[in-house]
Design an enzyme around this catalytic site. Structure first.
Site, PDB file in Angstrom:
ATOM      1  N   GLU A   1     -11.473 -50.686  21.998  1.00  0.00           N
ATOM      2  CA  GLU A   1     -10.900 -49.398  22.401  1.00  0.00           C
ATOM      3  C   GLU A   1     -11.970 -48.360  22.114  1.00  0.00           C
ATOM      4  OE1 GLU A   1      -8.286 -48.997  23.956  1.00  0.00           O
ATOM      5  OE2 GLU A   1      -7.086 -50.782  23.536  1.00  0.00           O
TER       6      GLU A   1
ATOM      7  N   CYS B   1      -9.442 -39.815  21.035  1.00  0.00           N
ATOM      8  CA  CYS B   1     -10.213 -40.329  22.184  1.00  0.00           C
ATOM      9  C   CYS B   1      -9.554 -39.946  23.497  1.00  0.00           C
ATOM     10  CB  CYS B   1     -10.319 -41.844  22.122  1.00  0.00           C
ATOM     11  SG  CYS B   1     -11.102 -42.387  20.632  1.00  0.00           S
TER      12      CYS B   1
HETATM   13  C1  SIN Z   1      -7.234 -42.624  19.912  1.00  0.00           C
HETATM   14  O1  SIN Z   1      -7.630 -41.484  19.844  1.00  0.00           O
HETATM   15  O2  SIN Z   1      -8.040 -43.561  19.936  1.00  0.00           O
HETATM   16  C2  SIN Z   1      -5.766 -43.006  19.962  1.00  0.00           C
HETATM   17  C3  SIN Z   1      -4.878 -41.999  20.529  1.00  0.00           C
HETATM   18  C4  SIN Z   1      -3.450 -42.446  20.682  1.00  0.00           C
HETATM   19  O3  SIN Z   1      -3.069 -43.560  20.298  1.00  0.00           O
HETATM   20  O4  SIN Z   1      -2.668 -41.671  21.208  1.00  0.00           O
END
Ligand code: SIN
Length: 459
Positions: A231, A265
């Site tokens: 991820e 992210c």
């Molecule tokens: C992330 O920022 O990697 C995860 C965000 C989320 O699970 O909503």
């Protein structure tokens, strides 16, 4: 043995000192996880489910304590941290159910003298490396499906936020999940990455973090053809079309952009707004952003906490000053943005944005909302897709044809249509292109922890 100092990003004070796990101990932990796997994989799915449910119950009971840990080590405001604990626990509860739904299949054979049966088996021992921006949710969305599938798992939390993991793992043990089936190590990303990707008893590596680190983990894992889930980074576009409900678009932008001070992210990184509504949308966005309060997450009524550290502040300021130098118009001055000092930055909207700016090409990871105007929807889609990333995207429109066109053409794994907060434990989260592969959450999220075997029986 050297020690890890854990800081509170609001005060820059040390809140805990922890011993790093020695290399010898990591190796023996992996061996114990392998022995535990031989037993855990044989525990029937209903019992694994019951233990996960018990873990979820204990997480509910310790919600306040976990939320406070998240705020102390990660900076997120307490209310948001509580939201994260609920979100994290939703993965535990979801995979408590999915444990019972790992189905096989039978396939009609091409002869009556054979029967073909397909079955799913746990992958084995998992090494997980998780980031600091979600100290609870990124842990449970790996640990819960791994355990549900019958795998055992060792987690390496981010060195900035290990305390939440330590508590979550203690609660898992209290729930009756065997000690060596779920454990953590305190290590640098480099050490954990080197060991997890090369140790012959680690069967799978799962990582959430930057694309650059993900690429080297993939490279290292290639040597032993390890199963990996990645991820990785994002550069989320958010498109506001001319027929959007402006109020809903502004609310959705705030939800996506300023979650965890812009440090996710999937935070909207680039906002593209149609010329016909650009002034109306931008003015309203500035009004709402000016209402957001910044401060120590433990104080009441704070919407935005500190950034994780000084380096993060410096990077975000580079993006702001770069945009300003290239013609961007800031909704508040550079001095005002930095007025609170330390790791705090006040949120800012940048208008008059163009394609030469860093805010368009690099992940800002901070409370900065750059708004660029477009005339034509195809032009907006082209700009939105013009990146190596493909994690999350958002758009606001009340026209179903425009919406379906955007959904079909945006090259992103997660798409929010009139929705600034699409993440959910029951939906598959993950990216296209260099944002990684494999999915976390939903029915899909247990698959990376399972292998498919088939049996051909001659009868
Ligand atoms: C992330 O920022 O990697 C995860 C965000 C989320 O699970 O909503």
């Amino acid at each position: 043995m050297s020690q890890l100092e854990v800081y509170n990003p609001s005060t820059n004070e040390i809140i805990e000192r922890l011993n790093y796990t020695s290399h010898d101990e990591i190796h023996s932990q992996i061996e114990r996880a392998r022995t535990a796997f031989e037993e855990w994989k044989l525990v029937d799915a209903h019992e694994r489910s019951a233990k996960l449910y018990q873990w979820g119950k204990l997480i509910d009971e310790h919600q306040d304590e976990l939320a406070k840990l998240i705020t102390l080590e990660g900076g997120k405001p307490l209310a948001e941290a509580k939201g994260e604990v609920i979100y994290a626990n939703a993965y535990v509860k979801w995979y408590a159910e999915e444990a019972k739904r790992v189905y096989g299949r039978t396939i009609p054979a091409n002869t009556s003298s054979k029967k073909i049966v397909i079955d799913k088996f746990p992958v084995g021992v998992v090494g997980a490396i998780t980031p600091w921006n979600f100290p609870a949710a990124m842990i449970t969305r790996k640990m819960a499906p791994a355990l549900a599938a019958g795998c055992t798992i060792i987690c390496k939390p981010a060195v900035k936020t290990p305390l939440t993991t330590i508590k979550l793992v203690a609660l898992a043990h209290e729930a009756g999940i065997p000690k060596d089936a779920i454990s953590y190590i305190i290590a640098s990303g480099k050490d954990a990455g080197d060991i997890f990707t090369t140790h012959k008893l680690i069967n799978k590596v799962t990582f959430t973090g930057s694309t650059a680190v993900g690429k080297s983990l993939i490279e290292q894992s290639a040597q032993s053809v390890k199963n990996v889930t990645m991820e990785l980074g994002g550069l989320a576009p958010l498109i506001v079309h001319k027929d959007a409900d402006i109020e809903a678009a502004v609310e959705g932008t705030i939800a996506s952009k300023f979650r965890n001070a812009g440090q996710t992210c999937i935070c909207a990184n680039r906002i593209f707004v149609h010329r016909d509504i650009a002034d109306q949308y931008t003015n309203r966005l500035i009004e709402k952003v000016n209402e957001l309060t910044v401060g120590d997450g433990l104080q009441n009524d704070v919407n935005i906490g500190p950034l994780i550290d000084k380096a993060a502040v410096e990077k975000v300021m580079t993006h702001i000053t770069d945009a300003q130098a290239k013609g961007g118009k800031l909704s508040r001055s550079v001095d005002e943005i930095q007025a609170l000092k330390g790791n705090f930055l006040k949120p800012v909207v940048i208008s008059n944005v163009n394609l030469d700016m860093k805010v368009i090409h690099e992940e800002t990871f901070g409370p900065v909302a750059p708004v660029m105007v477009y005339e034509d929807l195809d032009e907006a889609i082209k700009m939105a897709n013009d990146t190596e990333f493909g994690l999350a995207s958002y758009f606001f429109t009340n026209d179903y044809r425009t919406g379906l066109k955007l959904y079909n053409e945006l090259e992103y794994g997660v798409v929010g249509w009139n929705d600034g907060g699409p993440s959910a434990a029951h939906a598959p989260f993950g990216g296209l292109k260099e944002s990684g592969y494999g999915r976390e959450g939903g029915t899909e999220g247990i698959e990376p922890y399972l292998e498919t075997k088939y049996l051909s029986i001659g009868i």
